[in-house]
Design an enzyme around this catalytic site. Sequence first.
Site, PDB file in Angstrom:
ATOM      1  CG  ASP A   1       7.182   3.014  90.279  1.00  0.00           C
ATOM      2  OD1 ASP A   1       8.386   2.786  90.012  1.00  0.00           O
ATOM      3  OD2 ASP A   1       6.284   2.923  89.446  1.00  0.00           O
ATOM      4  CG  HIS A   2      12.968   1.101  91.877  1.00  0.00           C
ATOM      5  ND1 HIS A   2      12.351  -0.042  91.490  1.00  0.00           N
ATOM      6  CD2 HIS A   2      13.939   1.330  90.971  1.00  0.00           C
ATOM      7  CE1 HIS A   2      12.915  -0.483  90.397  1.00  0.00           C
ATOM      8  NE2 HIS A   2      13.892   0.320  90.047  1.00  0.00           N
TER       9      HIS A   2
ATOM     10  CG  HIS B   1       9.115   0.656  86.898  1.00  0.00           C
ATOM     11  ND1 HIS B   1       8.910   1.020  88.198  1.00  0.00           N
ATOM     12  CD2 HIS B   1       9.872  -0.475  86.943  1.00  0.00           C
ATOM     13  CE1 HIS B   1       9.499   0.137  88.993  1.00  0.00           C
ATOM     14  NE2 HIS B   1      10.086  -0.773  88.256  1.00  0.00           N
TER      15      HIS B   1
END
Lengths: 297, 504
Positions: B196-197, B259
């Site tokens: 999950d960047h 996110h």
Amino acid sequence: MAAPLSATHAHVEEWSGEDVAVDDVVRALCRLREESAHETEGPDLRTSVMTHMAWVPSEWEEAAVETLAGLGERHPSRGILLFPEPDAEDGIDATVRMLAFPLREQRRHIAAEVVSLRLRGLSTRAAASIVNPLLVPGLPVFLRWRGRPPFGQPEADDLIQVCDRFIGDSGEWPDVPDAYAELPFESTAVSDIAWRRTEPWRRELAGLWPEIAEIGKLGVRGPLAEATLLAGWLRSRLDRDIELEHYEADSLDGVEIDGSECPTPVERLSGSDLLSAELDEFGRDRVYEAAAERAAV
Amino acid sequence: MTETQVQPNPLLDGLGPRRAPEPCVLVIFGASGDLTHRKIFPSLYSLACRKLLPEKFAIIGAARSQWTDDEFRDQMEHAVREFGRDDFKPEVWNWLAEATRYLSLDFSDESRENELSTLLNEIDEERGTRGNRVYYFAVPPQAMPTLVRELGERRTTEGWTRLIVEKPFGYDLASARELTELIGKHFAENEVFRIDHYLGKETVQNMLALRFANGIFEPIWNRQFVDHIQITVAETLGIEGRADYYEHAGAIRDIFQNHLLQLVALTAMEPPIDFTAESVRNEKVKVLKAMPTPGPRQVVRGQYGPGYIDGKEAVGYRDEEKVDPASMTDTFIAAKLYVDNWRWADTPIYVRLGKRLARRETTIAIQFKRAPHPPFEDATTEELQPNLLLVHVQPDEGVSLAIGAKVPGQGMRIRTVHMDFLYGGAFRTELPDAYERLILDAMLGDQTLFTRSDEVEEQWSLVDAVVAAWARDRPAFPNYAAGTWGPAAGDELIRREGREWLRH
């Protein structure tokens, strides 16, 4: 006076004066910051993490400015550059620069303050009293001393008392390893950039454990400071006598353990990288202290 | 039997850990795709610039496109020049290019997987990468099962293996479990790195530093002092030609499931006992487990219609290319969430996220309660807002604290001022891209900033419950104009409780 520290700043506000009092400098710092508010929506932001002092005798001026230029991006600080001229007539000349660095997607700027003080005559001996009112409250003070510090003399000892960390480069000292005996370990935390330069080699040597535990002779091709520190480090960590065979060279480029070449590390650090790494350290470096203590043995 | 005592290495004292990965090969599946061009290769280049990649290292780009090694290198050089954050340095690029190979691979053709094994063995011989593998799945979800199966069946005992899996990890709880089960047949959980960047962003990590490295915030980080929390993940972009994906995902699966819930978890979690992957992820999972499903009146969904972005006309969602003209896909979500535990009981967490909103920003706002008894006349404090701690995740990464201060002059007038800490400003250094940090962490085997399977399942469980309730109604889409802050119902959600969304 020294050149601006970075070419990337958006603009510079500057004030300078000859034969000034320290109060003039303090007022100039406040005024330059207030003035920065006129152009944008507020005064430039000042986000210091330390006060960074540098004691720069004339022969080191060019090198010091070059190193500091590489640091502006990494360590926002109030920089105080002290240029001693002990033989000149008494007085202080000052330049205060407010460097405004642009911020992405912001109209405001980040301000970095650089105070350059030319200390003439007697003022070189009372530097601590001059810098004390200029320190940013509540933040650590780092003192970078170019050349050989006169440990035991008031101009060095008083400034060392003011700082939280003293950063020297024993590679700039003509009398290593004897000079290590004078290091003020009991007064402040001490960093040595020559010691930092040995770090990639220390990592390689650590990789030779446990075979290296029986080392009898260390061969080093490089400056004397790095060679004696490496030897002191191995003596202190392995707690044994180790003979040092030293071959002078401009940079540390070869190490032998009992005649066998140690693998060469790939890591090469610039002057700014080395100083930057020291500015990230806060506590005492006991491993260095032990290495310096046994460097001369 | 005598035990042999291993003597610790005294030469390591004071050297500190070096974040240098072991020799390995990074295989990128989906190497011709947008993610590889925009993020993965530019990040690898930045890591190479900082000498953070292992000396013995190789990259294999694998995709369907029929390219040669040199054609792939040319493509990646363009990508690095266009999207890299560092200046192009020929010596760095040459090093990286020399380590790069390309394999034209049809993921559905299982027989060609052997070609990959052969190439990997060849590279191990040439470059000393010791059988260590990082497989990066930058591929659509439907390509995953074949890849996982083929790689799993061909894995050898030599070296270590790590899988980097891009979101979305499944489509719902059932599919996520299915995927976890499939991966689990061949790979252990500590070999799986679900990206999950957002977790790779410096400012998201700074949230942990802000909370747990500062003694002044944590004592007031609870229901006694916090009135409510607002989390905004707003984009001005539309779907950028990704209709195939977005029509199925919508805002709820694209942003909310991953996110947004990560930001909620990091904001609400208890202090972990240490900063290891397991400790941090355990605390995040506890938050997700403590979140009840919001009722239908507590979730608002929206879809953008035509409007203006940056002074230019923007088409409505249903007019985007390849989108169903009667699409009911959500592009906006606002919700009131709770974390039912001792710290946060009855403290609402308002979240909103969406596409084509008025401004691009991701912020976490902690709205504190008003001072209990300000000893000033009402008129002197009418401009005074309650204290607010704003964490700007992007852009203008940093933290602002709103405090009341006296207006200079005669008399006592108090107004709100913001104290700003701008992250990029304080350290005057370009923040690394999230992918740099995450790729490096995966090579190092550090899972702290990756999502664990039970975390993903808790996220999907919440999303499934929300989506299930949507089957019962059919909102009048589109219900907000592009370039605004979402549908009126989103404002109503918070306004009916006497609060307002922050206009940052």
